[in-house]
Design a protein around this motif. Structure first.
Motif, PDB file in Angstrom:
ATOM      1  N   ARG A  73       6.250  -7.026   5.214  1.00 31.78           N
ATOM      2  CA  ARG A  73       5.686  -8.088   4.955  1.00 31.78           C
ATOM      3  C   ARG A  73       6.022  -9.003   3.889  1.00 31.78           C
ATOM      4  O   ARG A  73       5.766 -10.203   4.039  1.00 31.78           O
ATOM      5  CB  ARG A  73       3.978  -7.991   4.735  1.00 31.78           C
ATOM      6  CG  ARG A  73       3.365  -7.274   5.770  1.00 31.78           C
ATOM      7  CD  ARG A  73       3.020  -8.085   6.798  1.00 31.78           C
ATOM      8  NE  ARG A  73       2.343  -9.208   6.643  1.00 31.78           N
ATOM      9  CZ  ARG A  73       2.398 -10.205   7.359  1.00 31.78           C
ATOM     10  NH1 ARG A  73       2.816 -10.424   8.446  1.00 31.78           N
ATOM     11  NH2 ARG A  73       1.630 -11.327   7.074  1.00 31.78           N
ATOM     12  N   ASN A  74       6.792  -8.633   3.176  1.00 32.54           N
ATOM     13  CA  ASN A  74       7.634  -9.218   1.767  1.00 32.54           C
ATOM     14  C   ASN A  74       8.971  -9.590   2.071  1.00 32.54           C
ATOM     15  O   ASN A  74       9.592  -9.791   1.064  1.00 32.54           O
ATOM     16  CB  ASN A  74       7.182  -8.558   0.643  1.00 32.54           C
ATOM     17  CG  ASN A  74       8.106  -7.318   0.486  1.00 32.54           C
ATOM     18  OD1 ASN A  74       8.064  -6.504   1.615  1.00 32.54           O
ATOM     19  ND2 ASN A  74       8.506  -6.740  -0.522  1.00 32.54           N
ATOM     20  N   TYR A 101       4.267   4.474   6.842  1.00 38.29           N
ATOM     21  CA  TYR A 101       3.907   3.504   5.887  1.00 38.29           C
ATOM     22  C   TYR A 101       4.684   4.403   4.796  1.00 38.29           C
ATOM     23  O   TYR A 101       5.214   3.838   3.875  1.00 38.29           O
ATOM     24  CB  TYR A 101       2.425   3.498   5.643  1.00 38.29           C
ATOM     25  CG  TYR A 101       2.069   2.948   4.207  1.00 38.29           C
ATOM     26  CD1 TYR A 101       2.188   1.785   4.099  1.00 38.29           C
ATOM     27  CD2 TYR A 101       1.959   3.717   3.069  1.00 38.29           C
ATOM     28  CE1 TYR A 101       1.699   1.155   2.741  1.00 38.29           C
ATOM     29  CE2 TYR A 101       1.728   3.462   2.039  1.00 38.29           C
ATOM     30  CZ  TYR A 101       1.418   2.087   1.935  1.00 38.29           C
ATOM     31  OH  TYR A 101       1.388   1.487   0.427  1.00 38.29           O
ATOM     32  N   ILE A 160       6.899  -3.825   1.327  1.00 41.19           N
ATOM     33  CA  ILE A 160       5.444  -4.117   1.296  1.00 41.19           C
ATOM     34  C   ILE A 160       5.274  -3.909   3.050  1.00 41.19           C
ATOM     35  O   ILE A 160       5.509  -4.870   3.609  1.00 41.19           O
ATOM     36  CB  ILE A 160       4.867  -4.918   0.969  1.00 41.19           C
ATOM     37  CG1 ILE A 160       5.061  -4.919  -0.613  1.00 41.19           C
ATOM     38  CG2 ILE A 160       3.290  -5.207   0.992  1.00 41.19           C
ATOM     39  CD1 ILE A 160       4.616  -6.462  -1.293  1.00 41.19           C
ATOM     40  N   ALA A 187       3.044  -3.239   6.424  1.00 40.31           N
ATOM     41  CA  ALA A 187       1.690  -3.389   7.122  1.00 40.31           C
ATOM     42  C   ALA A 187       1.908  -2.735   8.670  1.00 40.31           C
ATOM     43  O   ALA A 187       2.820  -2.948   9.464  1.00 40.31           O
ATOM     44  CB  ALA A 187       1.349  -4.826   7.375  1.00 40.31           C
ATOM     45  N   ASN A 241      -1.418  -6.105   4.373  1.00 39.66           N
ATOM     46  CA  ASN A 241      -0.394  -5.462   3.406  1.00 39.66           C
ATOM     47  C   ASN A 241      -0.879  -4.188   2.937  1.00 39.66           C
ATOM     48  O   ASN A 241      -2.064  -4.140   2.464  1.00 39.66           O
ATOM     49  CB  ASN A 241       0.097  -6.425   2.423  1.00 39.66           C
ATOM     50  CG  ASN A 241       0.596  -7.869   2.863  1.00 39.66           C
ATOM     51  OD1 ASN A 241       0.718  -8.057   3.853  1.00 39.66           O
ATOM     52  ND2 ASN A 241       1.031  -8.632   1.921  1.00 39.66           N
ATOM     53  N   ASP A 242       0.186  -3.257   3.155  1.00 36.09           N
ATOM     54  CA  ASP A 242      -0.170  -1.878   2.308  1.00 36.09           C
ATOM     55  C   ASP A 242      -1.357  -1.140   3.207  1.00 36.09           C
ATOM     56  O   ASP A 242      -2.061  -0.439   2.378  1.00 36.09           O
ATOM     57  CB  ASP A 242      -0.257  -1.945   0.818  1.00 36.09           C
ATOM     58  CG  ASP A 242       0.778  -2.109   0.001  1.00 36.09           C
ATOM     59  OD1 ASP A 242       1.812  -1.517   0.620  1.00 36.09           O
ATOM     60  OD2 ASP A 242       0.686  -2.719  -1.155  1.00 36.09           O
TER      61      ASP A 242
END
Length: 405
Positions: free
Chosen positions: A56-57, A132, A150, A152, A191-192
């Motif tokens: 996501r980042n 993850y 990061i 998801a 996120n996370d």
């Protein structure tokens, strides 16, 4: 060359004849079947769990001084390493299959144990936890000087059409249906976290449901609150450890030294088939996405009627075929990927200035709409008229061909 109504009409007429002669079949997946050798004319109706894992980042990674060095070689290798490990987790450990790699997203499918949604749901949650952990703890252990990723994870359960109609004759699965759509959409604010749809949540055990909290119509697990993700993944017998992911990522990193990666500015129209893990291009370009508006809803409305679904696949094939012709033959653009009922294309012209490229890209978008509205809807209205949603943006692009091999 620009779009031409007569040329579009003639080639679609010929392609429709070819597709009709070849025939398209849709069959429910049975215990004896798999997706390994699915032909381009056979489509399976598969009940299973769709998983999307995203980084996501990406914007922050693109701006990072370390990852920007040497024309983004480190970022490019990062995408290669992580996708390989996500596939390892999904396939040999949980018995699933990769559908596609879509930019920063990895799309996978679990469809075993056959006709056992409770076990599929349990395995999907643990696969998501392992993914993850691989993207966070394992990756940071192997690349400690890189910024942390990061992730998801989006997961949902349901029935989807699975077809193998890669744009260049290679094996590339696509999936169409609400389960795949929702799994991709619910990543946005996750996120996370692992975010799941209500269809999947209903098949989880009480203990697993208790890990999640409601998030609108979905449910979310904040992975940072789980004390020992590895133990949770392994509690039902999954043979995975964080160390195994560290070992795989480290081996793959050693096998692809930065000196072996060549990323250069494009000085001619990019031939995407010549790109790979060792070779990529950077270029100012227009990125375009073309989506059939309402196609997933159409597929869902057919309620598993395989004859009607075969017509829907025929429509999709004509859409994909024509838009690829418009991109590559009419406007000398690049078809990047077909993602279900969506086309991703790129337009660049090394000898022209940015304003000219943007003008050409706008013409290409108009041509897409014309092919659908003025040709497909007029001459190939099989299940109702199609309409498209088109998005286009211009900027500096890193163009590669990274699967999971």
């Amino acid at each position: 060359m620009a779009w031409n109504h007569e040329r579009s009409t003639n080639r679609l007429r010929e392609e429709a004849k070819r597709v009709a002669k070849a025939g398209i079949t849709v069959k429910p997946l049975t215990r004896e079947m798999n997706l390994a050798n699915l032909s381009t004319t056979d489509t399976r109706l598969v009940t299973g769990v769709h998983l999307y894992a995203d980084i996501r980042n990406l914007d922050a990674l693109l701006d990072d001084l370390v990852l920007r060095r040497d024309n983004y070689k480190r970022l490019y290798r990062t995408l290669h390493l992580t996708r390989r490990e996500l596939r390892r987790i999904l396939q040999p450990i949980f018995g699933g299959d990769k559908i596609q790699v879509q930019g920063t997203k990895f799309h996978g499918l679990l469809f075993r144990p056959y006709n056992d949604p409770e076990l599929m749901a349990r395995d999907a949650i643990r696969a998501g936890m392992a993914m993850y952990s691989a993207l966070t703890e394992a990756f940071s252990s192997v690349c400690p000087t890189y910024p942390a990723l990061i992730p998801a994870i989006g997961i949902d359960y349901g029935e989807c059409l699975i077809a193998n109609i890669g744009i260049r004759g290679d094996r590339e699965l696509i999936s169409i249906g609400n389960a795949a759509n929702n799994a991709a959409k619910i990543l946005v604010d996750g996120n996370d976290a692992i975010t799941i749809g209500s269809a999947l949540y209903e098949h989880l055990s009480d203990d697993d449901q208790a890990r999640f909290t409601a998030a609108g119509n979905n449910y979310r697990l904040d992975c940072t609150t789980i004390e020992d993700l590895e133990e949770t993944v392994r509690e039902d017998g999954a043979e995975w450890t964080i160390q195994s992911s560290i070992n795989h990522l480290s081996d793959d990193k050693d096998a692809l030294p930065l000196d072996d990666i060549n990323i250069e500015e494009a000085r001619e129209i990019i031939d995407i088939t010549r790109l790979g893990k060792n070779h990529a291009k950077t270029v100012p370009a227009a990125s375009i996405f073309v989506d059939i508006d309402g196609y997933t809803s159409l597929v869902e409305s057919l309620n598993g009627d395989t004859d009607e679904l075969a017509k829907a696949v025929q429509v999709l094939h004509l859409f994909r075929y024509e838009l690829q012709q418009v991109t590559e033959n009419d406007h000398h653009g690049i078809t990047i990927q077909h993602q279900g009922d969506r086309l991703q294309a790129l337009f660049h012209a090394p000898d022209d200035d940015d304003e000219t490229v943007m003008d050409y890209a706008a013409n290409l978008c108009t041509a897409y709409n014309s092919s659908v509205e003025a040709v497909i809807n007029q001459h190939h209205d099989i299940l109702g008229k199609l309409h498209v949603a088109i998005g286009c943006a211009f900027g500096h692009a890193l163009v590669g061909m990274l699967g999971v091999s």
